[in-house]
Design an enzyme around this catalytic site. Structure first.
Site, PDB file in Angstrom:
ATOM      1  N   VAL A 121       0.842  -1.203   0.000  1.00  0.00           N
ATOM      2  CA  VAL A 121       0.000   0.000   0.000  1.00  0.00           C
ATOM      3  C   VAL A 121       0.878   1.255   0.000  1.00  0.00           C
ATOM      4  O   VAL A 121       0.520   2.282  -0.595  1.00  0.00           O
ATOM      5  CB  VAL A 121      -1.007  -0.051   1.179  1.00  0.00           C
ATOM      6  CG1 VAL A 121      -0.354   0.124   2.526  1.00  0.00           C
ATOM      7  CG2 VAL A 121      -2.106   0.970   0.983  1.00  0.00           C
ATOM      8  N   ASP A 122       2.043   1.174   0.614  1.00  0.00           N
ATOM      9  CA  ASP A 122       3.006   2.285   0.653  1.00  0.00           C
ATOM     10  C   ASP A 122       3.412   2.678  -0.778  1.00  0.00           C
ATOM     11  O   ASP A 122       3.356   3.866  -1.160  1.00  0.00           O
ATOM     12  CB  ASP A 122       4.230   1.813   1.461  1.00  0.00           C
ATOM     13  CG  ASP A 122       5.163   2.930   1.886  1.00  0.00           C
ATOM     14  OD1 ASP A 122       4.831   4.097   1.651  1.00  0.00           O
ATOM     15  OD2 ASP A 122       6.223   2.608   2.454  1.00  0.00           O
ATOM     16  N   SER A 138       0.056  -3.794   8.737  1.00  0.00           N
ATOM     17  CA  SER A 138       0.941  -4.906   9.162  1.00  0.00           C
ATOM     18  C   SER A 138       0.579  -6.296   8.637  1.00  0.00           C
ATOM     19  O   SER A 138       1.320  -7.243   8.891  1.00  0.00           O
ATOM     20  CB  SER A 138       1.038  -4.995  10.707  1.00  0.00           C
ATOM     21  OG  SER A 138       1.917  -4.022  11.212  1.00  0.00           O
ATOM     22  N   THR A 139      -0.560  -6.435   7.942  1.00  0.00           N
ATOM     23  CA  THR A 139      -0.961  -7.805   7.564  1.00  0.00           C
ATOM     24  C   THR A 139      -0.452  -8.241   6.186  1.00  0.00           C
ATOM     25  O   THR A 139      -0.775  -9.335   5.736  1.00  0.00           O
ATOM     26  CB  THR A 139      -2.497  -7.990   7.610  1.00  0.00           C
ATOM     27  OG1 THR A 139      -3.090  -7.169   6.596  1.00  0.00           O
ATOM     28  CG2 THR A 139      -3.059  -7.654   8.969  1.00  0.00           C
ATOM     29  N   TYR A 187       4.505  -7.319   6.555  1.00  0.00           N
ATOM     30  CA  TYR A 187       4.894  -7.442   7.963  1.00  0.00           C
ATOM     31  C   TYR A 187       4.325  -8.682   8.654  1.00  0.00           C
ATOM     32  O   TYR A 187       4.658  -8.954   9.815  1.00  0.00           O
ATOM     33  CB  TYR A 187       4.557  -6.168   8.734  1.00  0.00           C
ATOM     34  CG  TYR A 187       5.573  -5.045   8.527  1.00  0.00           C
ATOM     35  CD1 TYR A 187       6.674  -5.220   7.690  1.00  0.00           C
ATOM     36  CD2 TYR A 187       5.429  -3.812   9.170  1.00  0.00           C
ATOM     37  CE1 TYR A 187       7.606  -4.202   7.500  1.00  0.00           C
ATOM     38  CE2 TYR A 187       6.364  -2.792   8.986  1.00  0.00           C
ATOM     39  CZ  TYR A 187       7.449  -2.993   8.144  1.00  0.00           C
ATOM     40  OH  TYR A 187       8.370  -1.986   7.966  1.00  0.00           O
TER      41      TYR A 187
HETATM   42  N1  APR Z   1      -5.339  -0.183  -0.985  1.00  0.00           N
HETATM   43  C1  APR Z   1      -5.647  -0.818   0.172  1.00  0.00           C
HETATM   44  N2  APR Z   1      -4.910  -1.828   0.685  1.00  0.00           N
HETATM   45  C2  APR Z   1      -3.814  -2.211  -0.016  1.00  0.00           C
HETATM   46  C3  APR Z   1      -3.417  -1.605  -1.238  1.00  0.00           C
HETATM   47  C4  APR Z   1      -4.234  -0.546  -1.714  1.00  0.00           C
HETATM   48  N3  APR Z   1      -3.953   0.106  -2.843  1.00  0.00           N
HETATM   49  N4  APR Z   1      -2.291  -2.236  -1.664  1.00  0.00           N
HETATM   50  C5  APR Z   1      -2.011  -3.203  -0.773  1.00  0.00           C
HETATM   51  N5  APR Z   1      -2.929  -3.203   0.217  1.00  0.00           N
HETATM   52  C6  APR Z   1      -3.070  -4.071   1.388  1.00  0.00           C
HETATM   53  C7  APR Z   1      -2.364  -5.416   1.354  1.00  0.00           C
HETATM   54  O1  APR Z   1      -3.086  -6.323   0.544  1.00  0.00           O
HETATM   55  C8  APR Z   1      -2.430  -5.793   2.824  1.00  0.00           C
HETATM   56  O2  APR Z   1      -3.716  -6.344   3.150  1.00  0.00           O
HETATM   57  O3  APR Z   1      -2.519  -3.457   2.529  1.00  0.00           O
HETATM   58  C9  APR Z   1      -2.316  -4.438   3.527  1.00  0.00           C
HETATM   59  C10 APR Z   1      -0.971  -4.169   4.204  1.00  0.00           C
HETATM   60  O4  APR Z   1       0.070  -4.732   3.444  1.00  0.00           O
HETATM   61  P1  APR Z   1       1.472  -4.003   3.177  1.00  0.00           P
HETATM   62  O5  APR Z   1       1.289  -2.856   2.237  1.00  0.00           O
HETATM   63  O6  APR Z   1       2.465  -5.031   2.846  1.00  0.00           O
HETATM   64  O7  APR Z   1       1.820  -3.310   4.635  1.00  0.00           O
HETATM   65  P2  APR Z   1       2.486  -3.950   5.956  1.00  0.00           P
HETATM   66  O8  APR Z   1       2.180  -5.370   6.155  1.00  0.00           O
HETATM   67  O9  APR Z   1       2.159  -2.978   7.048  1.00  0.00           O
HETATM   68  O10 APR Z   1       4.039  -3.888   5.643  1.00  0.00           O
HETATM   69  C11 APR Z   1       4.685  -2.652   5.611  1.00  0.00           C
HETATM   70  O11 APR Z   1       5.633  -3.031   3.456  1.00  0.00           O
HETATM   71  O12 APR Z   1       5.477  -1.738   1.552  1.00  0.00           O
HETATM   72  C12 APR Z   1       6.196  -1.987   2.659  1.00  0.00           C
HETATM   73  O13 APR Z   1       7.139   0.166   3.112  1.00  0.00           O
HETATM   74  C13 APR Z   1       6.251  -0.797   3.609  1.00  0.00           C
HETATM   75  O14 APR Z   1       8.112  -1.822   4.630  1.00  0.00           O
HETATM   76  C14 APR Z   1       6.744  -1.499   4.798  1.00  0.00           C
HETATM   77  C15 APR Z   1       5.954  -2.781   4.803  1.00  0.00           C
END
Ligand code: APR
Length: 193
Positions: free
Chosen positions: A44-45, A132-133, A136
């Protein structure tokens, strides 16, 4: 894409759960599940930085230059750049190490600190992803109960500017986990199409 909606009202604020893409939300702020460097990455980042454009990264760099890396469980706010949302609240959720390394407290803090920023800036509406799901590795059944429980507790505590909190879940499995958690916590809920 946003096929299903589950919604409840808590203390004058609506809490909605939808399946969709958070970069398309027009709430005042959307929350980014960032990492401590605030430099953008995948998930999502990556999607938020891609859609929002370079103004977001520019502000993130200024924040890191000023205060260093963002600790896990904390939050900061930047412009929304080209997004529909005017602001991005960047928070850092915990990496899952099995659950006894403070992960629940840190995940709750990520939601609380994000909401605190929204309230402190008199924002009306905010969207959260499932922090985080993804990368992470926090188990979604546990994370969803904690996320919804934490947000409901914050909304119950006091009436604030925030009148709309939306969980925007990307995939159907995550959407279902959050819907079940909400029903479990609230007991009864109004389901709408
Ligand atoms: N809109 C909503 N949710 C999203 C989107 C989007 N456009 N893209 C991805 N997601 C969802 C993923 O499917 C997951 O359910 O966001 C949720 C969190 O996943 P991650 O983005 O991997 O975040 P997280 O688990 O907190 O890990 C953070 O990932 O991208 C890197 O820089 C970030 O290092 C950090 C880590």
């Amino acid at each position: 894409m946003e096929k299903q909606v589950v919604e409840v009202t808590i203390n004058q604020a609506k809490l909605r759960i939808i399946q969709g893409d958070i970069t398309k939300q027009d709430t005042d702020a959307i929350v980014n599940a960032a990492n401590s460097s605030l430099m953008g990455s995948g998930g999502v980042d990556g999607a938020i930085h891609r859609t929002g454009g370079p103004a977001i990264l520019e502000e993130c760099k200024q924040i890191v230059a000023r205060q260093g890396h963002l600790p896990t469980g904390k939050a900061v706010m930047t412009t929304g750049g080209n997004l529909k949302a005017r602001h991005v609240i960047h928070t850092v959720g915990p990496i899952w190490y099995g659950g006894d390394k403070g992960e629940p407290e840190l995940l709750a803090s990520a939601y609380q600190e994000s909401l605190k920023l929204a309230m402190g800036n008199q924002l009306f509406s905010i969207s959260f992803p499932s922090i985080s799901t993804g990368a992470y590795g926090y188990p979604v059944a546990k994370a969803s109960r904690l996320a919804i429980g934490t947000v409901i507790a914050s909304l119950r505590q006091s009436v604030t500017s925030v009148r709309e909190v939306v969980f925007v879940l990307f995939d159907s499995q995550t959407f279902r986990a959050y819907s079940s958690a909400l029903k479990e916590i609230i007991g009864t809920s109004n389901e709408k199409d």
